[in-house]
Write a protein that holds these residues in place. Sequence first.
Motif, PDB file in Angstrom:
ATOM      1  N   LEU A 101       0.829  -1.202   0.000  1.00 51.13           N
ATOM      2  CA  LEU A 101       0.000   0.000   0.000  1.00 51.13           C
ATOM      3  C   LEU A 101       0.865   1.254   0.000  1.00 51.13           C
ATOM      4  CD1 LEU A 101      -2.676  -1.144   2.593  1.00 51.13           C
ATOM      5  CD2 LEU A 101      -3.046  -0.834   0.139  1.00 51.13           C
ATOM      6  N   ALA A 102       1.946   1.219   0.750  1.00 51.89           N
ATOM      7  CA  ALA A 102       2.827   2.385   0.811  1.00 51.89           C
ATOM      8  C   ALA A 102       3.383   2.725  -0.567  1.00 51.89           C
ATOM      9  CB  ALA A 102       3.966   2.122   1.793  1.00 51.89           C
ATOM     10  N   ARG A 103       3.624   1.709  -1.392  1.00 57.39           N
ATOM     11  CA  ARG A 103       4.144   1.956  -2.742  1.00 57.39           C
ATOM     12  C   ARG A 103       3.083   2.576  -3.655  1.00 57.39           C
ATOM     13  NH1 ARG A 103       6.964  -2.965  -1.508  1.00 57.39           N
ATOM     14  NH2 ARG A 103       5.335  -4.259  -2.453  1.00 57.39           N
ATOM     15  N   LEU A 104       1.817   2.461  -3.281  1.00 58.96           N
ATOM     16  CA  LEU A 104       0.722   3.014  -4.087  1.00 58.96           C
ATOM     17  C   LEU A 104       0.318   4.418  -3.657  1.00 58.96           C
ATOM     18  CD1 LEU A 104      -1.607  -0.131  -4.199  1.00 58.96           C
ATOM     19  CD2 LEU A 104      -0.129   0.713  -6.040  1.00 58.96           C
ATOM     20  N   ARG A 105       0.926   4.910  -2.611  1.00 54.29           N
ATOM     21  CA  ARG A 105       0.468   6.134  -1.969  1.00 54.29           C
ATOM     22  C   ARG A 105       0.397   7.323  -2.929  1.00 54.29           C
ATOM     23  NH1 ARG A 105       3.147   8.608   3.579  1.00 54.29           N
ATOM     24  NH2 ARG A 105       1.427  10.006   4.116  1.00 54.29           N
ATOM     25  N   ALA A 106       1.291   7.365  -3.914  1.00 58.83           N
ATOM     26  CA  ALA A 106       1.320   8.507  -4.824  1.00 58.83           C
ATOM     27  C   ALA A 106       0.210   8.449  -5.862  1.00 58.83           C
ATOM     28  CB  ALA A 106       2.679   8.579  -5.520  1.00 58.83           C
ATOM     29  N   THR A 107      -0.445   7.291  -6.003  1.00 59.71           N
ATOM     30  CA  THR A 107      -1.421   7.124  -7.083  1.00 59.71           C
ATOM     31  C   THR A 107      -2.852   6.947  -6.605  1.00 59.71           C
ATOM     32  OG1 THR A 107      -1.050   4.725  -7.140  1.00 59.71           O
ATOM     33  CG2 THR A 107       0.331   6.090  -8.574  1.00 59.71           C
ATOM     34  N   VAL A 108      -3.050   6.695  -5.309  1.00 56.79           N
ATOM     35  CA  VAL A 108      -4.394   6.423  -4.804  1.00 56.79           C
ATOM     36  C   VAL A 108      -4.483   6.898  -3.358  1.00 56.79           C
ATOM     37  CG1 VAL A 108      -3.814   4.090  -4.002  1.00 56.79           C
ATOM     38  CG2 VAL A 108      -6.186   4.634  -4.611  1.00 56.79           C
ATOM     39  N   GLY A 109      -5.659   7.372  -2.951  1.00 56.94           N
ATOM     40  CA  GLY A 109      -5.869   7.744  -1.570  1.00 56.94           C
ATOM     41  C   GLY A 109      -5.992   6.510  -0.692  1.00 56.94           C
ATOM     42  N   LEU A 110      -5.465   6.575   0.503  1.00 54.56           N
ATOM     43  CA  LEU A 110      -5.493   5.452   1.436  1.00 54.56           C
ATOM     44  C   LEU A 110      -6.199   5.887   2.713  1.00 54.56           C
ATOM     45  CD1 LEU A 110      -1.791   4.234   1.054  1.00 54.56           C
ATOM     46  CD2 LEU A 110      -3.834   3.272  -0.047  1.00 54.56           C
ATOM     47  N   ALA A 111      -7.252   5.153   3.077  1.00 53.96           N
ATOM     48  CA  ALA A 111      -8.055   5.510   4.245  1.00 53.96           C
ATOM     49  C   ALA A 111      -8.434   4.249   5.009  1.00 53.96           C
ATOM     50  CB  ALA A 111      -9.304   6.272   3.821  1.00 53.96           C
ATOM     51  N   VAL A 112      -8.901   4.446   6.224  1.00 51.63           N
ATOM     52  CA  VAL A 112      -9.282   3.349   7.113  1.00 51.63           C
ATOM     53  C   VAL A 112     -10.696   3.572   7.626  1.00 51.63           C
ATOM     54  CG1 VAL A 112      -8.906   2.465   9.466  1.00 51.63           C
ATOM     55  CG2 VAL A 112      -6.989   2.624   7.873  1.00 51.63           C
ATOM     56  N   LEU A 113     -11.453   2.479   7.684  1.00 53.31           N
ATOM     57  CA  LEU A 113     -12.741   2.458   8.391  1.00 53.31           C
ATOM     58  C   LEU A 113     -12.748   1.206   9.249  1.00 53.31           C
ATOM     59  CD1 LEU A 113     -15.578   3.527   8.980  1.00 53.31           C
ATOM     60  CD2 LEU A 113     -16.390   2.244   6.971  1.00 53.31           C
ATOM     61  N   SER A 114     -12.723   1.383  10.569  1.00 54.47           N
ATOM     62  CA  SER A 114     -12.546   0.252  11.471  1.00 54.47           C
ATOM     63  C   SER A 114     -13.539   0.287  12.621  1.00 54.47           C
ATOM     64  CB  SER A 114     -11.112   0.276  12.045  1.00 54.47           C
ATOM     65  OG  SER A 114     -10.918  -0.753  12.987  1.00 54.47           O
ATOM     66  N   ASN A 115     -14.215  -0.835  12.862  1.00 53.39           N
ATOM     67  CA  ASN A 115     -14.914  -0.997  14.134  1.00 53.39           C
ATOM     68  C   ASN A 115     -13.855  -1.111  15.217  1.00 53.39           C
ATOM     69  OD1 ASN A 115     -17.333  -0.940  12.793  1.00 53.39           O
ATOM     70  ND2 ASN A 115     -17.776  -3.120  13.030  1.00 53.39           N
ATOM     71  N   SER A 116     -14.053  -0.407  16.302  1.00 53.15           N
ATOM     72  CA  SER A 116     -12.950  -0.224  17.242  1.00 53.15           C
ATOM     73  C   SER A 116     -13.461  -0.089  18.667  1.00 53.15           C
ATOM     74  CB  SER A 116     -12.163   1.044  16.859  1.00 53.15           C
ATOM     75  OG  SER A 116     -13.049   2.166  16.792  1.00 53.15           O
TER      76      SER A 116
END
Length: 205
Positions: A101-116
């Motif tokens: 995922l870190a290698r894709l960071r420049a091309t796509v937004g990265l977000a989290v949705l977690s039950n916590s």
Amino acid sequence: MTDRWLLLDIGGVLELVDDRGRPGTFAARWAPVLGMTEGEFTERLAVADLPDATRRTGVAELYWSRVGQALGASPDQLASMRADFWDDYCGVLNQELVASLARLRATVGLAVLSNSGDGAREEEERRYRFSELFDPICYSHEIGATKPGRAAFEVALDRMDAAPGSVLFIDDVPQNVEGARAVGIRSHLHSDNATTLEAIGRFLQ
């Protein structure tokens, strides 16, 4: 504004954990320490007056205080139990997936949705520094809504400023995947890194 987003669950995806087995193994570890059976341990917690730590912030201290009261744990036992809980909860980082995922960071937004649970952000940030890679990070105890409910996905979409069709949601729980699809979000049921990375590749083509 990012055109495409990957929205990921944490436990079972970004972290290698056994969310389904954790309550049982936790009871198995701690019931003997407290001089009771696993059944008694589980029953006491089931009837304890615990605040909803999955959709509220600022309740962690009250939550653990009442756990201690329900189980008759000493302060030292409760502190050890609490630390053990979070170690179990946070599991081990899925290093292969996170590195990809870190290698894709420049091309796509990265977000989290977690039950916590209240306290998860602090515990996971201390261990894995998710905020350095993911933004936004939507924890259920902070947004007041849990998956698979529609409201949780709507909050995530709003914070990403994204249309449903521009997002791929990745989770290891079938009900959560279906909940995302009901909102119009493309979704992938995570079972292993290889198939998840293939799904991401198709989404980004």
